[in-house]
Design an enzyme around this catalytic site. Sequence first.
Site, PDB file in Angstrom:
ATOM      1  N   GLY A  77       0.687  -1.289  -0.017  1.00  5.56           N
ATOM      2  CA  GLY A  77       0.028   0.073   0.060  1.00  5.56           C
ATOM      3  C   GLY A  77       1.059   1.270   0.001  1.00  5.56           C
ATOM      4  O   GLY A  77       0.560   2.282  -0.661  1.00  5.56           O
ATOM      5  N   THR A  78       1.877   1.197   0.907  1.00  3.14           N
ATOM      6  CA  THR A  78       2.710   2.451   0.828  1.00  3.14           C
ATOM      7  C   THR A  78       3.369   2.667  -0.501  1.00  3.14           C
ATOM      8  O   THR A  78       3.182   3.960  -0.966  1.00  3.14           O
ATOM      9  CB  THR A  78       3.866   2.270   1.895  1.00  3.14           C
ATOM     10  OG1 THR A  78       3.331   2.027   3.139  1.00  3.14           O
ATOM     11  CG2 THR A  78       4.951   3.498   2.057  1.00  3.14           C
ATOM     12  N   ASN A 156      -7.396   4.366   9.058  1.00  9.79           N
ATOM     13  CA  ASN A 156      -6.973   3.064   9.624  1.00  9.79           C
ATOM     14  C   ASN A 156      -6.957   3.389  11.281  1.00  9.79           C
ATOM     15  O   ASN A 156      -7.322   2.259  11.902  1.00  9.79           O
ATOM     16  CB  ASN A 156      -5.632   2.836   9.243  1.00  9.79           C
ATOM     17  CG  ASN A 156      -4.740   4.257   9.128  1.00  9.79           C
ATOM     18  OD1 ASN A 156      -5.264   5.325   8.863  1.00  9.79           O
ATOM     19  ND2 ASN A 156      -3.732   4.245   9.982  1.00  9.79           N
ATOM     20  N   GLN A 184      -7.572   0.416   3.864  1.00  9.62           N
ATOM     21  CA  GLN A 184      -8.191  -0.288   4.938  1.00  9.62           C
ATOM     22  C   GLN A 184      -9.852  -0.671   4.369  1.00  9.62           C
ATOM     23  O   GLN A 184     -10.287  -1.362   5.135  1.00  9.62           O
ATOM     24  CB  GLN A 184      -8.763   0.856   6.158  1.00  9.62           C
ATOM     25  CG  GLN A 184      -7.200   0.878   6.915  1.00  9.62           C
ATOM     26  CD  GLN A 184      -6.962  -0.403   7.555  1.00  9.62           C
ATOM     27  OE1 GLN A 184      -7.747  -1.111   8.127  1.00  9.62           O
ATOM     28  NE2 GLN A 184      -5.396  -0.108   7.940  1.00  9.62           N
ATOM     29  N   SER A 204      -3.652  -2.788  -0.312  1.00 14.67           N
ATOM     30  CA  SER A 204      -2.772  -3.612   0.129  1.00 14.67           C
ATOM     31  C   SER A 204      -3.358  -4.877   0.467  1.00 14.67           C
ATOM     32  O   SER A 204      -4.149  -5.041   1.186  1.00 14.67           O
ATOM     33  CB  SER A 204      -2.101  -2.873   1.322  1.00 14.67           C
ATOM     34  OG  SER A 204      -1.092  -3.621   2.000  1.00 14.67           O
ATOM     35  N   HIS A 206      -2.161  -7.514   2.272  1.00 17.42           N
ATOM     36  CA  HIS A 206      -2.147  -8.072   3.647  1.00 17.42           C
ATOM     37  C   HIS A 206      -3.405  -7.768   4.267  1.00 17.42           C
ATOM     38  O   HIS A 206      -3.407  -8.434   5.665  1.00 17.42           O
ATOM     39  CB  HIS A 206      -0.858  -8.033   4.309  1.00 17.42           C
ATOM     40  CG  HIS A 206      -0.522  -6.707   4.660  1.00 17.42           C
ATOM     41  ND1 HIS A 206      -0.546  -6.035   6.089  1.00 17.42           N
ATOM     42  CD2 HIS A 206      -0.111  -5.741   4.140  1.00 17.42           C
ATOM     43  CE1 HIS A 206      -0.104  -4.848   6.365  1.00 17.42           C
ATOM     44  NE2 HIS A 206       0.105  -4.586   5.023  1.00 17.42           N
ATOM     45  N   THR A 242      11.238  -6.659 -11.598  1.00 17.43           N
ATOM     46  CA  THR A 242      10.845  -7.940 -12.071  1.00 17.43           C
ATOM     47  C   THR A 242       9.483  -7.962 -11.233  1.00 17.43           C
ATOM     48  O   THR A 242       9.558  -7.871  -9.761  1.00 17.43           O
ATOM     49  CB  THR A 242      11.673  -8.974 -11.774  1.00 17.43           C
ATOM     50  OG1 THR A 242      13.029  -8.606 -12.666  1.00 17.43           O
ATOM     51  CG2 THR A 242      11.130 -10.373 -12.092  1.00 17.43           C
ATOM     52  N   CYS A 330       2.378   1.513  12.462  1.00 19.44           N
ATOM     53  CA  CYS A 330       3.548   2.552  11.845  1.00 19.44           C
ATOM     54  C   CYS A 330       4.090   3.382  13.394  1.00 19.44           C
ATOM     55  O   CYS A 330       5.388   3.572  13.333  1.00 19.44           O
ATOM     56  CB  CYS A 330       3.189   3.158  10.957  1.00 19.44           C
ATOM     57  SG  CYS A 330       2.194   2.423   9.597  1.00 19.44           S
TER      58      CYS A 330
HETATM   59  N1  PLP Z   1      -2.774   3.339   3.925  1.00 18.42           N
HETATM   60  C1  PLP Z   1      -3.372   3.141   5.199  1.00 18.42           C
HETATM   61  C2  PLP Z   1      -5.015   3.512   5.292  1.00 18.42           C
HETATM   62  C3  PLP Z   1      -2.928   2.047   5.935  1.00 18.42           C
HETATM   63  O1  PLP Z   1      -3.836   1.665   6.816  1.00 18.42           O
HETATM   64  C4  PLP Z   1      -1.625   1.280   5.634  1.00 18.42           C
HETATM   65  C5  PLP Z   1      -1.248   0.482   6.587  1.00 18.42           C
HETATM   66  O2  PLP Z   1      -1.703   0.020   7.440  1.00 18.42           O
HETATM   67  C6  PLP Z   1      -0.954   1.725   4.482  1.00 18.42           C
HETATM   68  C7  PLP Z   1      -1.574   2.682   3.600  1.00 18.42           C
HETATM   69  C8  PLP Z   1       0.349   1.226   4.095  1.00 18.42           C
HETATM   70  O3  PLP Z   1      -0.078  -0.059   3.532  1.00 18.42           O
HETATM   71  P1  PLP Z   1       1.311  -1.231   3.554  1.00 18.42           P
HETATM   72  O4  PLP Z   1       1.194  -1.525   4.831  1.00 18.42           O
HETATM   73  O5  PLP Z   1       1.044  -2.133   2.582  1.00 18.42           O
HETATM   74  O6  PLP Z   1       2.268  -0.620   2.971  1.00 18.42           O
END
Ligand code: PLP
Length: 384
Positions: A77-78, A156, A184, A204, A206, A242, A330
Amino acid sequence: MSAPPDPQPLYLDHAATSPPRREVLEAVWPYLTRVTANPSSAHAAGREAREALEQAREVVAGVLGARPGEVVFTGGGTEADNLAVTGIARAAPRGRHVVVSAVEHPAVLETALALRAEGFRVDVVGVDGDGVLDLEALRRTVTGGTTLVSVMYANNEVGTVQPLAEVAEVCRDRGVPLHTDAVQAAGSLPLDVDALGVDALSASAHKFGGLRGAGFLHVRGALALEPVLHGGGQERGRRSGTVDVASAVGTAVALHLAEAAREEESRRLAGLRDRLVAGVLAAVPGARLTGHPVRRLPHHASFCFPGVGGETVLAELEALGVTCSSGSACAAGSEDASHVLLACGLDADTARTAVRLTLGRTTTEEDVERVVDLVPRAVGLARA
Ligand code: PLP
């Protein structure tokens, strides 16, 4: 007679990460062991890997109601958020003005703020006490010269679902592209990009039963996107490197299964969440729910317990067998009060008392009854 075994620790941190589905692990295995060629290679083994990758892309696009070519697989996601915000802003033909909400995940907020160094003006639009975007402020801030608006689908830390349809209308009226961080929301809320009215969406894997370090960005075909990673030009030049076929397959399987079960599972989880919220508010003196009471993610409950640090309550809960977090994985361990709770108008001391309990596929009614019993004990012990 020996004592009964301690019950399994209760995992209520699904918003931080949710365990991969068994079906995902089974689907991924052949792509880690047998079909292991580079999907960009021209030989037969490469073609087999590429076919699996393109099939995965079609499945993801199907859930989004998008074209497969609009889906870029990323390392989570990041990365998807960074690519969206930086890539769309840098490629835009006009304006150097980016607008984000005050409650964005750092993956969006910090990326937008980093654009200031490139000469972009970045405006941050506030939220009300429930974490809902101030639409009037958005209307005042976004102009025909704005380059990009990025507003998350659901938060989140406090679970609030944003009024995305109204945000999309503001952007459409002014001809400004809209990106949403759906990290989320994916798996819990509808993801049809046309119905949402968004031009770009990040997710994302996971968070919905796929693998960590896997995700995707959807970007409408007509929208220019400058790559952030330069290299071999994979993913139609938008994300070099890749491609991890196994992760992409896992993402597609997880998203497909989550979407198939979404409505029923969201109803079930919302019922459990409501029971949890009501139970905790009734049993813990001074407890308050953070985020919107109704417009919130079905699996998300978040509280402040004034008078006792969130980390202390978490430690007591852990000792009682409940695994959860203070709001954002985080920021765990950080002394700083959450920027989300401060934006909701909480003072820093109250913001530091946050505790988040997030449910998932494996959560049962008995689990919720157990936690409704344990949270007041944990807060009582922490306060003592
Ligand atoms: N955006 C939101 C709203 C999230 O809650 C998170 C992770 O908790 C992310 C982005 C980042 O995702 P990733 O952990 O896959 O980098």
